[in-house]
Design a protein around this motif. Sequence first.
Motif, PDB file in Angstrom:
ATOM      1  N   ARG A  49      62.846 -19.341-129.716  1.00  0.00           N
ATOM      2  CA  ARG A  49      62.169 -18.293-129.194  1.00  0.00           C
ATOM      3  C   ARG A  49      61.113 -18.756-128.327  1.00  0.00           C
ATOM      4  NH1 ARG A  49      58.498 -16.082-134.637  1.00  0.00           N
ATOM      5  NH2 ARG A  49      57.557 -18.079-134.760  1.00  0.00           N
ATOM      6  N   ARG A  91      58.108 -17.297-127.928  1.00  0.00           N
ATOM      7  CA  ARG A  91      56.791 -16.757-128.227  1.00  0.00           C
ATOM      8  C   ARG A  91      56.490 -16.818-129.414  1.00  0.00           C
ATOM      9  NH1 ARG A  91      55.680 -10.841-126.314  1.00  0.00           N
ATOM     10  NH2 ARG A  91      56.082 -10.633-128.569  1.00  0.00           N
ATOM     11  N   CYS A 138      57.267 -13.650-132.695  1.00  0.00           N
ATOM     12  CA  CYS A 138      58.404 -12.767-132.191  1.00  0.00           C
ATOM     13  C   CYS A 138      59.426 -12.998-132.984  1.00  0.00           C
ATOM     14  CB  CYS A 138      58.807 -13.419-130.605  1.00  0.00           C
ATOM     15  SG  CYS A 138      60.275 -12.463-130.230  1.00  0.00           S
ATOM     16  N   GLN A 159      61.532  -8.359-128.307  1.00  0.00           N
ATOM     17  CA  GLN A 159      59.967  -8.835-127.886  1.00  0.00           C
ATOM     18  C   GLN A 159      60.030  -9.912-127.168  1.00  0.00           C
ATOM     19  OE1 GLN A 159      58.752  -9.380-132.164  1.00  0.00           O
ATOM     20  NE2 GLN A 159      58.797  -7.248-132.381  1.00  0.00           N
ATOM     21  N   CYS A 160      60.887 -10.883-127.019  1.00  0.00           N
ATOM     22  CA  CYS A 160      61.080 -12.044-126.259  1.00  0.00           C
ATOM     23  C   CYS A 160      62.176 -12.820-126.103  1.00  0.00           C
ATOM     24  CB  CYS A 160      59.824 -13.150-126.899  1.00  0.00           C
ATOM     25  SG  CYS A 160      60.838 -13.704-128.622  1.00  0.00           S
TER      26      CYS A 160
END
Length: 333
Positions: free
Chosen positions: A207, A209, A212, A217-218
Amino acid sequence: LAQRCASCRSPQFRCSMPAWKNTVSQHTFFRRPLLQDVQSHGLHAGGTILAIVLVLAYCVNAVFLWATAPIVETYSAGDVRNFGILDLSFNISCPSCVPFQSPENNSVQEQFRVWHGYKPSDFPHCAAAGAAEDLAVVDESVSVASLCYSSDDISERSGIVVSLWNMSTGGQGNRANVVVTGPSLAVNTPLEFWHEKTLLLGMNVFRDREDCTSADQCDLKRELYLGSMQYDGRVAGWPGAKLNIRLLRSAHIYTRTPGQTLWDVFGAVGGAYGLIVSLVGVVVHCFESRESTDKARISANDPAHQPQRQSVPVMAVAADTAANPDGYDPFPI
C-alpha cells in the motif's frame, strides 16, 4: 543712554541675538551634535536583498530534494482480517474419481466438491463470503471459493475444503491434482488415495498510505504466498482424499511512502526563512553600530565640527540692564 539703547536695538544687533541664544541652547553639555545623521539605508537594502537570495536558494534546494527523494518502504505485521476476503480458483484433475454417496448430501452422488464454511455467528468478518455449504461447487473441474481467515485449528470445519470422494477403483497409485490459483499464487497439490493435506497461505499487502485497509482508500494490492503444505494423515469416512486451505492470521504489510512531502518542504522553508532573517539582521545591526561609532568619533575629534558660540556685547547688555531695573528684556526672541 538713549544712544546706547538705540545701538542695542539696532537691527544688526537684534538679528544676531536669536542666533546666539539658539546656538547656546542647542550645544549644551548633554547635547552635542554629530557630524551628520547615520545613513544606514544601504545596509538595510543590502541585508534585505541578501535574505531574499538566501531564502530563494533554499527553496530551490528544498524542492529539488523533495522531487528526488527516494521512496521509503516500511514493514509491519497486522491482522489479516482487516484486509477482507480473497477469491481462489480451483482446477481439479481426478481421472480415477467415481461418483460416491457424499457424506455432505446423502441423497446425491458426487465425484468431488469444493466448498467453504464460515458460520456468521463464529466468523462475522467473513459474512461477505456467504453461508457455509450452500455455496458448494460439485463436480466442476474449475470452480471458485472465497478464502477468509477462520481459525488456526485445521480440525475445525471452516476455511475452504476440497473433497474427492472415491478414488479406489483405479487400483494402486491413484492420484489427483488440485491446482489452487490466487493473486500472485499458483500451487499444484498432488493427492493420493486416503490422503488429507492442508495448505497454509499467507498474505502480503502492498500500500501507499498508512492505515489503509482496502483498494477504495488507497493504492492497495494483496498477494498470497504458500506458507506451508502439510500432510495431516488419512481421511476418515470415505475412500478418497481431502485438501484443506487456510489463511494465516498475520499479514505482512509493506507501506511505500514518499521520502518527503510538500508539508515537509513548507516546514523546512519556513524554519530557514526565520533563521536567515535573524542572522542577516544581526549582521546589519553590527555594521550600523560600527558606522555610528566611527562617525561619532570623527565628529568629536574634528575642530571644524565643534559648536561655535557667537560673541555678545557684554557691556551693552549690562548698561541696558541698569537702565531698565524692572526686568525689561532689550532682546526679545
